[in-house]
Design an enzyme around this catalytic site. Structure first.
Site, short mmCIF file in Angstrom:
data_model
loop_
_atom_site.label_atom_id
_atom_site.label_comp_id
_atom_site.label_asym_id
_atom_site.label_seq_id
_atom_site.Cartn_x
_atom_site.Cartn_y
_atom_site.Cartn_z
N GLU A 287 12.92 1.13 6.06
CA GLU A 287 12.33 1.17 4.71
C GLU A 287 12.21 -0.24 4.13
O GLU A 287 11.17 -0.62 3.60
CB GLU A 287 13.19 2.05 3.80
CG GLU A 287 12.70 2.14 2.37
CD GLU A 287 11.45 2.99 2.25
OE1 GLU A 287 11.52 4.19 2.54
OE2 GLU A 287 10.39 2.45 1.86
N ASP A 291 8.70 -2.15 3.24
CA ASP A 291 8.36 -2.47 1.86
C ASP A 291 8.06 -3.96 1.69
O ASP A 291 7.17 -4.34 0.92
CB ASP A 291 9.50 -2.05 0.91
CG ASP A 291 9.70 -0.54 0.90
OD1 ASP A 291 8.81 0.18 1.39
OD2 ASP A 291 10.75 -0.08 0.41
N SER A 488 6.20 6.06 1.16
CA SER A 488 6.93 4.79 1.15
C SER A 488 6.04 3.63 1.54
O SER A 488 6.28 2.51 1.12
CB SER A 488 8.03 4.83 2.23
OG SER A 488 9.19 5.39 1.73
N ASP A 530 -12.62 9.41 -3.88
CA ASP A 530 -12.07 10.75 -4.00
C ASP A 530 -11.74 11.30 -2.60
O ASP A 530 -12.55 11.18 -1.68
CB ASP A 530 -13.13 11.64 -4.68
CG ASP A 530 -12.53 12.91 -5.26
OD1 ASP A 530 -11.30 13.10 -5.12
OD2 ASP A 530 -13.30 13.70 -5.83
N ILE A 531 -10.56 11.88 -2.46
CA ILE A 531 -10.18 12.51 -1.19
C ILE A 531 -10.36 14.02 -1.37
O ILE A 531 -9.80 14.60 -2.31
CB ILE A 531 -8.70 12.18 -0.82
CG1 ILE A 531 -8.48 10.66 -0.80
CG2 ILE A 531 -8.32 12.82 0.51
CD1 ILE A 531 -9.30 9.90 0.21
N GLY A 552 -12.43 15.50 -7.41
CA GLY A 552 -11.73 15.19 -8.65
C GLY A 552 -10.24 15.06 -8.39
O GLY A 552 -9.78 15.09 -7.25
N ASP A 554 -6.42 15.82 -7.85
CA ASP A 554 -5.65 16.95 -7.31
C ASP A 554 -4.20 16.51 -7.11
O ASP A 554 -3.92 15.32 -6.96
CB ASP A 554 -6.28 17.45 -6.00
CG ASP A 554 -6.49 16.33 -5.00
OD1 ASP A 554 -5.49 15.80 -4.49
OD2 ASP A 554 -7.67 15.96 -4.75
#
Ligand SMILES: *[C@@H]1O[C@H](CO)[C@@H](O)[C@H](O)[C@H]1NC(C)=O
Ligand SMILES: *[C@@H]1O[C@H](CO)[C@@H](O)[C@H](O)[C@H]1NC(C)=O
Ligand SMILES: *[C@@H]1O[C@H](CO)[C@@H](O)[C@H](O)[C@H]1NC(C)=O
Ligand SMILES: *[C@@H]1O[C@H](CO)[C@@H](O)[C@H](O)[C@H]1NC(C)=O
Ligand SMILES: *[C@@H]1O[C@H](CO)[C@@H](O)[C@H](O)[C@H]1NC(C)=O
Ligand SMILES: *[C@@H]1O[C@H](CO)[C@@H](O)[C@H](O)[C@H]1NC(C)=O
Ligand SMILES: *[C@@H]1O[C@H](CO)[C@@H](O)[C@H](O)[C@H]1NC(C)=O
Length: 573
Positions: A287, A291, A488, A530-531, A552, A554
């Protein structure tokens, strides 16, 4: 995001009934302030805590006008406001959230009667701290501090099922912590690591994403510039928790391999809060490496500070987050962006505790800081095996932060199936997203998943995530190349984009983006792709259901994935 993982989300929150011990009230003017009748699942009572056990207690003082910080935040973050972008100074925020002098003196006088001295635990003085022990705390609060153990993790904790304060202080004290809130059993690794060369979706060989998600892939997908930022006072902070750190030499190798155009000596700084450790010789804690590599390696030349929080008394849901935010609030010039890839299940903290942190984020947002949290990797989440409710995550449930969900694949990206999203059971939908959420709910009512999800979410709650970015197959360097999945990864990437926009704004003498959401859902929404395919369904009580990514906003991918050039235009550049 590290917690909750799917497994954790499935196993948490079955409650075990336990008889509430009746604390003997030693004084007639004491009133029970908080209590709980059941223990969180997995915890059991060991016995009374030894009387000399040290206890650090934090007292949240009531604020004269608890809603004024949110009003001030919206005043400077809503593009339609006259005061948009006129972020507050440290002293202006402190004046808004400071407790009344009556509260401070009444509480201090009470503590003094018991031989206790309080110190301020936050810059505005809205938190006090006392260092005491179990026997003194039991008598001060008519409490019964006991030792509890969490069987699966072996975590031992000292808590009380009830505490009282003098009736006269009822309006001066919001809560005392840690008392009735139990820590969540934290796992150190929750990242989804998968074998390299096993893509879950076919890749187009002719793009930069042909060999997994790398800086070049993200730059191509989101139009992220490779040109170095120029303003050294435009900064990006990254949170490190639960024992994570990042290796300097692995960052250097990452840059050599994946950003050959950059100076591979580009470095980051480390700030330690609560004794957070900066080991450089230990094993990989993916992690932390992820990052740092995907902030330093994406936000070219933006100074990155890794804020590492120690574990000893902070792994209780509240304290680590609170200490980090108080550290940032104590700075005259905090970093303009904060990226955090950790979180909890919403139900792991009471609303009162959650809201203390949520309002602290509002303070930092009002100062012009963009606060980004990973939405989680557990899909819609599942509160227990009987599937009474989905499990939203904290701090993404807080309306005053920006929640980042995940996508997978490319050309086009679709929702990553782990992308946590849904609706808070604590917070109503803030006005900035009301119409976006309404549009989704109308479409969802006609979808095949509607009946299977009905009753498992709060349709008037704060919807999350707000936006999304790629969450699959990130290549990181940890002595060798590894492949990582999760929100993450999405979060530091979007944080880097915001930091690069802030650099461009600062060069033109403009204020940083600050709290993003009111802008995202209005002026900014056209800057996102947009996905419209995929979902975050998981199995809950034998039924597999969740939400779909649709046209839109979600609760899987939010408004979609960023386009840097369009963001610049929307930001007026
Ligand atoms: C689930 O339902 C069964 C049957 O009603 C009950 O016995 C069990 O305790 C429930 N489990 C949880 C986790 O609520
Ligand atoms: C918010 O803006 C309005 C109108 O400009 C102003 O009247 C109000 O005092 C502001 N509130 C805060 C808390 O700054
Ligand atoms: C992907 O890997 C192949 C084989 O090593 C290499 O030929 C190709 O150039 C790589 N493509 C990208 C975009 O890195
Ligand atoms: C990065 O900074 C650390 C701490 O100052 C230092 O030990 C390390 O050598 C630096 N790395 C590079 C590549 O300069
Ligand atoms: C945390 O606790 C461990 C074990 O009790 C101790 O060795 C360590 O020094 C403590 N660290 C901090 C930062 O207090
Ligand atoms: C949900 O169930 C009801 C009752 O069984 C049915 O009439 C309705 O068509 C279902 N809705 C959808 C969207 O499938
Ligand atoms: C979710 O998406 C996956 C992959 O696109 C699909 O196979 C599955 O049927 C969908 N599940 C639901 C419940 O919509």
């Amino acid at each position: 995001m590290v917690v909750p993982t799917r497994l954790l989300a499935l196993s948490l929150f079955t409650y075990l009934a336990l008889a509430t011990p009746i604390s003997s009230l030693d004084s007639r003017d004491l009133l029970v302030h908080e209590s709980r009748e059941i223990l969180p699942i997995g915890f059991s009572l060991v016995g009374p805590a030894p009387s000399q056990t040290p206890l650090k207690l934090r007292i949240a003082l009531s604020q004269s006008n608890p809603d004024s910080i949110v009003a001030a935040l919206l005043n400077v973050s809503d593009p339609s406001s006259d005061t948009y972008g006129q972020h507050l100074s440290k002293s202006q925020v402190e004046a808004l959230v400071a407790p009344s002098s009556q509260s401070v003196s009444a509480v201090k006088a009470w503590l003094q009667q018991h031989g206790l001295t309080a110190t301020a635990a936050s810059p505005a003085g809205d938190w006090l701290q006392i260092d005491t022990d179990v026997s003194k705390a039991n008598s001060l609060l008519a409490a019964d501090f006991s030792t509890f153990t969490h069987s699966a993790s072996g975590i031992e904790t000292v808590r009380t099922l009830s505490y009282s304060i003098p009736a006269a202080l009822k309006d001066h004290i919001d809560l005392i912590h840690p008392t009735t809130a139990f820590p969540e059993a934290i796992k150190t690794t929750g990242l989804t690591k998968r074998a390299i060369h096993a893509p879950i979706l076919p890749r187009a060989a002719d793009t930069q994403c042909a060999n997994g998600t790398t800086p070049a892939c993200l730059q191509q997908l989101y139009n992220i510039p490779t040109t170095p930022a120029t303003n050294p006072s435009n900064k990006l902070a990254v949170t490190g928790r639960i024992g994570n750190y990042a290796h300097y030499n692995w960052l250097q190798s990452f840059l050599q391999n994946f950003r050959p155009d950059m100076d591979s000596a580009t470095n980051f700084t480390v700030t330690s809060v609560d004794g957070g450790q900066n080991h450089q010789t230990g094993p990989s804690v993916s992690e932390g490496e992820l990052d740092i590599q995907y902030t330093v390696g994406i936000a070219t030349n933006v100074p990155v500070d890794y804020v590492v929080i120690g574990r000893n008394w902070t792994d209780d849901g509240l304290n680590g987050y609170l200490d980090e935010i108080n550290y940032l609030l104590s700075l005259e010039h905090p970093p303009q962006v904060l990226s955090t890839s950790y979180g909890y299940a919403e139900t792991s903290m009471s609303y009162a505790l959650t809201d203390k942190l949520c309002k602290a984020y509002a303070q930092l947002g009002a100062r012009g800081v963009s606060i980004l949290f990973a939405s989680g990797d557990s899909g819609v989440g599942c509160q227990n095996s009987n599937a009474t409710l989905f499990e939203p995550t904290f701090p993404s449930n807080c309306p005053w932060v920006t929640s980042v969900g995940g996508t997978a694949g490319h050309a086009p990206e679709i929702a990553w199936d782990g992308s946590s999203g849904g609706f808070s059971n604590y917070y109503p939908a803030p006005s900035y997203q009301a119409s976006a959420v309404d549009n989704f709910l109308t479409a969802h009512a006609a979808s095949a998943n509607f009946n299977a999800t009905k009753g498992k979410y709060n349709p008037v709650g704060r919807g999350f995530p707000d936006i999304a970015a790629k969450a699959d197959d990130y290549r990181i360097w940890e002595g060798e190349v590894a492949s990582i999945y999760g929100t993450s990864a999405s979060t530091p990437v979007f944080a880097s984009i915001v930091a690069l926009i802030n650099d461009c704004l600062s060069v033109r003498g403009k204020p940083p983006m600050g709290f993003l959401n009111p802008w995202l859902y209005s002026t900014g929404k056209g800057a996102f792709t947009d996905i419209t395919a995929g979902n975050n369904s998981i199995e809950c009580n034998g039924e597999t259901a969740g939400f779909e990514a649709i046209e839109g906003w979600d609760p899987v991918t939010g408004l979609g994935t960023p386009d840097f050039n369009k963001l610049l235009t929307a930001a007026g550049l």
